[in-house]
Design an enzyme around this catalytic site. Structure first.
Site, PDB file in Angstrom:
ATOM      1  N   HIS A 115       0.942  -1.223  -0.033  1.00  0.00           N
ATOM      2  CA  HIS A 115      -0.139  -0.024  -0.068  1.00  0.00           C
ATOM      3  C   HIS A 115       1.006   1.386  -0.055  1.00  0.00           C
ATOM      4  O   HIS A 115       0.598   2.321  -0.743  1.00  0.00           O
ATOM      5  CB  HIS A 115      -0.927  -0.027   1.315  1.00  0.00           C
ATOM      6  CG  HIS A 115      -1.822  -0.955   1.073  1.00  0.00           C
ATOM      7  ND1 HIS A 115      -3.032  -1.003  -0.148  1.00  0.00           N
ATOM      8  CD2 HIS A 115      -2.368  -1.979   2.101  1.00  0.00           C
ATOM      9  CE1 HIS A 115      -3.831  -1.981   0.428  1.00  0.00           C
ATOM     10  NE2 HIS A 115      -3.369  -2.493   1.470  1.00  0.00           N
ATOM     11  N   ARG A 152      -7.367  -3.262 -15.995  1.00  0.00           N
ATOM     12  CA  ARG A 152      -7.415  -4.520 -15.528  1.00  0.00           C
ATOM     13  C   ARG A 152      -8.228  -4.285 -14.153  1.00  0.00           C
ATOM     14  O   ARG A 152      -8.317  -3.550 -13.383  1.00  0.00           O
ATOM     15  CB  ARG A 152      -5.774  -4.768 -14.781  1.00  0.00           C
ATOM     16  CG  ARG A 152      -4.919  -4.888 -15.823  1.00  0.00           C
ATOM     17  CD  ARG A 152      -3.510  -5.464 -14.767  1.00  0.00           C
ATOM     18  NE  ARG A 152      -2.482  -5.754 -15.734  1.00  0.00           N
ATOM     19  CZ  ARG A 152      -1.538  -5.129 -16.194  1.00  0.00           C
ATOM     20  NH1 ARG A 152      -1.234  -3.761 -16.067  1.00  0.00           N
ATOM     21  NH2 ARG A 152      -0.647  -5.797 -16.964  1.00  0.00           N
ATOM     22  N   ARG A 164     -10.920  -5.393 -19.312  1.00  0.00           N
ATOM     23  CA  ARG A 164     -10.714  -6.850 -19.331  1.00  0.00           C
ATOM     24  C   ARG A 164     -11.558  -7.489 -18.134  1.00  0.00           C
ATOM     25  O   ARG A 164     -11.594  -7.277 -16.835  1.00  0.00           O
ATOM     26  CB  ARG A 164      -9.042  -6.853 -18.953  1.00  0.00           C
ATOM     27  CG  ARG A 164      -8.773  -8.642 -18.917  1.00  0.00           C
ATOM     28  CD  ARG A 164      -7.067  -8.814 -18.969  1.00  0.00           C
ATOM     29  NE  ARG A 164      -6.930  -8.489 -17.558  1.00  0.00           N
ATOM     30  CZ  ARG A 164      -5.336  -8.496 -17.229  1.00  0.00           C
ATOM     31  NH1 ARG A 164      -4.383  -8.873 -18.198  1.00  0.00           N
ATOM     32  NH2 ARG A 164      -5.142  -8.508 -16.194  1.00  0.00           N
ATOM     33  N   GLU A 169      -1.819 -14.483 -25.158  1.00  0.00           N
ATOM     34  CA  GLU A 169      -0.841 -14.689 -24.155  1.00  0.00           C
ATOM     35  C   GLU A 169      -0.319 -15.993 -23.831  1.00  0.00           C
ATOM     36  O   GLU A 169       0.147 -16.439 -22.903  1.00  0.00           O
ATOM     37  CB  GLU A 169      -1.191 -13.849 -22.820  1.00  0.00           C
ATOM     38  CG  GLU A 169      -2.439 -14.037 -22.477  1.00  0.00           C
ATOM     39  CD  GLU A 169      -2.725 -13.326 -21.147  1.00  0.00           C
ATOM     40  OE1 GLU A 169      -1.925 -12.464 -20.564  1.00  0.00           O
ATOM     41  OE2 GLU A 169      -4.114 -13.162 -20.843  1.00  0.00           O
ATOM     42  N   ASN A 188       3.810 -10.178 -21.128  1.00  0.00           N
ATOM     43  CA  ASN A 188       4.068 -10.620 -19.998  1.00  0.00           C
ATOM     44  C   ASN A 188       3.882 -12.230 -19.860  1.00  0.00           C
ATOM     45  O   ASN A 188       4.962 -12.862 -19.361  1.00  0.00           O
ATOM     46  CB  ASN A 188       3.662 -10.044 -18.858  1.00  0.00           C
ATOM     47  CG  ASN A 188       3.480  -8.347 -19.066  1.00  0.00           C
ATOM     48  OD1 ASN A 188       4.245  -7.913 -19.607  1.00  0.00           O
ATOM     49  ND2 ASN A 188       2.705  -7.675 -18.285  1.00  0.00           N
ATOM     50  N   ASP A 189       2.806 -12.456 -20.313  1.00  0.00           N
ATOM     51  CA  ASP A 189       2.501 -13.994 -20.001  1.00  0.00           C
ATOM     52  C   ASP A 189       2.999 -14.923 -21.153  1.00  0.00           C
ATOM     53  O   ASP A 189       3.422 -15.798 -21.033  1.00  0.00           O
ATOM     54  CB  ASP A 189       0.689 -14.319 -19.984  1.00  0.00           C
ATOM     55  CG  ASP A 189       0.701 -13.860 -18.123  1.00  0.00           C
ATOM     56  OD1 ASP A 189       1.306 -14.566 -17.563  1.00  0.00           O
ATOM     57  OD2 ASP A 189      -0.385 -13.286 -17.974  1.00  0.00           O
ATOM     58  N   ARG A 246       7.267 -15.795 -14.090  1.00  0.00           N
ATOM     59  CA  ARG A 246       7.524 -14.488 -14.349  1.00  0.00           C
ATOM     60  C   ARG A 246       7.941 -13.778 -13.339  1.00  0.00           C
ATOM     61  O   ARG A 246       8.336 -12.577 -12.806  1.00  0.00           O
ATOM     62  CB  ARG A 246       6.546 -13.566 -15.099  1.00  0.00           C
ATOM     63  CG  ARG A 246       5.054 -13.791 -14.524  1.00  0.00           C
ATOM     64  CD  ARG A 246       3.956 -12.933 -15.299  1.00  0.00           C
ATOM     65  NE  ARG A 246       3.437 -11.856 -14.917  1.00  0.00           N
ATOM     66  CZ  ARG A 246       2.320 -11.362 -15.473  1.00  0.00           C
ATOM     67  NH1 ARG A 246       1.624 -11.882 -16.498  1.00  0.00           N
ATOM     68  NH2 ARG A 246       1.960  -9.890 -15.203  1.00  0.00           N
ATOM     69  N   CYS A 256      -0.360  -4.938 -25.051  1.00  0.00           N
ATOM     70  CA  CYS A 256      -0.596  -4.240 -23.697  1.00  0.00           C
ATOM     71  C   CYS A 256       0.326  -4.958 -22.520  1.00  0.00           C
ATOM     72  O   CYS A 256       0.144  -4.566 -21.479  1.00  0.00           O
ATOM     73  CB  CYS A 256      -1.997  -4.480 -23.202  1.00  0.00           C
ATOM     74  SG  CYS A 256      -2.541  -6.182 -22.870  1.00  0.00           S
TER      75      CYS A 256
HETATM   76  C1  PEP Z   1       0.331  -9.819 -20.009  1.00  0.00           C
HETATM   77  O1  PEP Z   1       0.371 -10.473 -19.592  1.00  0.00           O
HETATM   78  O2  PEP Z   1       1.102  -9.147 -20.593  1.00  0.00           O
HETATM   79  C2  PEP Z   1      -0.886  -8.591 -19.362  1.00  0.00           C
HETATM   80  C3  PEP Z   1      -1.114  -7.572 -19.961  1.00  0.00           C
HETATM   81  O3  PEP Z   1      -1.346  -9.041 -18.451  1.00  0.00           O
HETATM   82  P1  PEP Z   1      -1.100  -9.025 -17.023  1.00  0.00           P
HETATM   83  O4  PEP Z   1       0.138  -8.494 -16.707  1.00  0.00           O
HETATM   84  O5  PEP Z   1      -2.236  -8.369 -15.972  1.00  0.00           O
HETATM   85  O6  PEP Z   1      -1.054 -10.642 -16.752  1.00  0.00           O
HETATM   86 MG    MG Z   2      -1.542 -11.656 -18.702  1.00  0.00          MG
END
Ligand code: PEP
Ligand code: MG
Length: 596
Positions: free
Chosen positions: A198, A305, A341, A440, A463-464, A474, A511
């Protein structure tokens, strides 16, 4: 230890809020209360229970008082945390279990509470999810307050902090933080905490530099020490020598100049010199981030998100609450669009509420759309909220973690069902609402051509995608060196997804974090992405780079890159190219240590 006052030391922690500041340390002592272990006789049981209940009431009263004292609007937004504390103080398990322990083990209230909190901590430790683990701190904060009230020890009056100081503490609860006069606080330094604690969130939204998770800050820093906080790189320098101070002052000046300069690009379109246009949007998680997104030049919200709506509470967000939040964003960003999302949580995040077993492999478990398809009612409530908000502007729905055709069809059929229900109820919504799939998971990337016929747009979650394609967790720091966005496999995947999307006539966006890193911009331009969505702070720089690039040169770079065989070779080549093309942005030692 003797000469510590004047010895320069460098501590490394987690960069929680960017910026560089220098100031004197103000130590906030939150030393733990010594817990007395005492067995009691039968007649004292009632006395101890009464003491315990009184300490609970007193704690509630103190927190209420803090709430009433705070008037600044930007701070009031963070009130929910005080409500979380108040909720913990109402928690039946905490209260009943402690009373039970007093009775059955015939011990004093402090000891009994300590046992109950110890058990709760053990339970929290088995949770892998970072967000939930952070909530352990909330319970411990409340416990410390009860302990202090049991033994009659007060709290520092943080409202009296003065003199533009850097606050140093083992941990700062938001209840501590929000009492401070922010005009007097130049920065925060804590032993405990991560990027989503926080205090980290609060300091980011207040624009106060912070480094957290330093582990030893409170034992190495003395009150009055001169400190430099580097909120970009996550370092704290204790008692810097003259040379170091001057170097940091220069660096701060340079960064401020660059930031001011780059902000000029916020309002300009992201168009290359040869007329190729990319839409640059913002990733946000709270409606309160909208003004920041707009002032930094977001051409829409590319990813909202929704997890935060669900995670900071015991109950679930109602349709009404969701509708209001979504509507606020849709109206706030109009006439541009927002991509919302659907919930992306792992099974472990809802353990207590939904009773799912702890998953050995949560990243491969009941996550995101899989969870929504299983918890249909919860999914339908969210979709109703989104659809209702779609009547007030341009809202698009995005489904996370789609792995195949059956899944997207199932999600869409539930959406259709909800639309029918709303129609029957006479509730307005956008009948032509666009639906997208996050790409992803490698399987989705491989069948992108087929998936493209099912949706209106793709959003690549790098990211995924990188995590699943390269088989690296990750959040595991031991394999993070393998997290390579420029791995040839990743570049080929993105190329394939874009081609498949374009063949079907739909837009393809990214994204994930990869979109926010200016180093990758030329590559993404060459790959043909239609839109990029990122943390608002990065938008002006990305626009700046795009505006001085050409599509032609990005194509050339891409051709060269596809001839190379390892991620390292590609990275070296891309970095060299960017440093040569954009010397201001990539050679001042500014960008490279500024990630995240
Ligand atoms: C991703 O996976 O790139 C993404 C944007 O979603 P998150 O980071 O929320 O999994
Ligand atoms: Mg993701």
């Amino acid at each position: 230890m003797a000469n510590q006052q004047s010895t320069k030391q460098v501590l490394r922690g987690i960069a929680a809020s960017s910026g560089i500041v220098m100031g004197r340390a103000y130590l906030v002592h939150r030393g733990r209360v010594n817990i007395l272990h005492k067995t009691i006789e039968l007649p004292q049981i009632a006395v101890e229970i009464k003491r315990f209940k009184r300490a609970i009431e007193k704690s509630k009263h103190q927190l209420q008082e803090i709430k009433e004292k705070i008037l600044a609007e930007e701070v009031r937004r963070h009130f929910f945390i005080l409500d979380v504390y108040l909720m913990i103080l109402e928690d039946k398990m905490l209260i009943q279990d402690t009373i039970e322990v007093i009775k059955t083990r015939m011990i004093n209230a402090e000891w009994a509470l300590d046992i109950v909190i110890g058990k709760l901590n053990d339970a929290f430790d088995t949770i892998e999810d970072e967000y939930l683990r952070e909530r352990k701190n909330d319970v411990n904060y409340v416990a410390q307050r009860i302990f202090r009230n049991l033994v009659g020890r007060g709290y520092d009056d943080l409202a009296r902090i003065k003199g533009n100081v850097i606050v140093v503490a083992q941990d700062l609860s938001p209840a501590d933080t929000i009492q401070m006069n922010f005009n007097q606080v130049a920065g925060f330094v804590t032993d405990i905490g991560g990027r989503i604690s926080h205090t980290a969130i609060l300091s980011r939204s207040l624009g106060i530099p912070a480094v957290v998770g330093l582990e030893t800050a409170t034992s190495l820093i003395n009150g009055g020490d001169l400190l430099i906080i580097d909120g970009y790189g996550g370092t704290v320098i204790i008692n810097p020598d003259k040379e170091t101070s001057e170097e940091y002052i220069k660096r701060r000046k340079r960064i401020r100049l660059l930031e001011r300069e780059v902000l000029k690009y916020a309002a300009l379109p992201a168009e290359t010199r040869d007329g190729y246009r990319i839409r640059v949007g913002a990733n946000i998680e709270l409606a309160e981030e909208l003004p920041l997104a707009i002032s930094h030049g977001a051409e829409g919200i590319g990813l909202f998100r929704t997890e935060i709506l669900y995670l900071n509470r015991e109950d679930l967000p109602s349709e009404e609450e969701q509708f209001h939040t979504y509507r606020k964003i849709v109206e706030g960003i109009a006439p541009r669009s927002v991509v919302i999302r659907s919930l992306d949580v792992g099974g472990d995040k809802f353990l207590s509420k939904y009773g799912y077993d702890h998953e050995v492999n949560p990243a491969l478990g009941l996550r995101a759309i899989r969870f929504s398809l299983k918890e249909r009612n919860l999914f339908k409530i969210q979709l109703r909220g989104m659809l209702r908000a779609s009547a007030f502007g341009k809202l698009k729905i995005l489904f996370p973690m789609i792995s195949g055709i059956a899944e997207i069809r199932k999600a869409k059929s539930i959406l259709e069902e909800v639309k029918e229900e709303l129609k029957a109820e006479g509730v307005a919504f956008d009948e032509g609402i666009e639906v997208g799939a996050m790409i992803e998971i490698p399987s989705a990337s491989i069948i992108a051509d087929a998936l493209a016929n099912e949706v209106d747009f793709f959003s690549i979650g790098t990211n995924d995608l990188i995590q699943y394609a390269l088989a690296i967790d990750r959040i595991n720091e031991h394999v993070s060196y393998l997290y390579e966005p420029l791995h040839p496999a990743i570049l080929r995947m993105i190329r394939g997804i874009v081609e498949a999307g374009h063949q079907a006539g739909i837009e393809v966006a990214i994204c994930g974090e990869m979109a926010a890193d200016p180093v990758y911009i030329l590559i993404l331009l060459g790959l043909g992405l239609d839109a990029l969505s990122m943390n608002p702070f990065h938008i002006p720089r990305v626009k700046k780079i795009l505006r001085s690039s050409s599509y032609e040169e990005s194509k050339q770079l891409l051709e060269e890159v596809f001839r190379l065989s390892t991620a390292r070779e590609i990275e070296d080549s891309v970095k060299a190219k960017m440093a040569q093309r954009f010397p201001d942005d990539f050679t001042m030692g500014y960008h490279w240590d500024q990630k995240g």
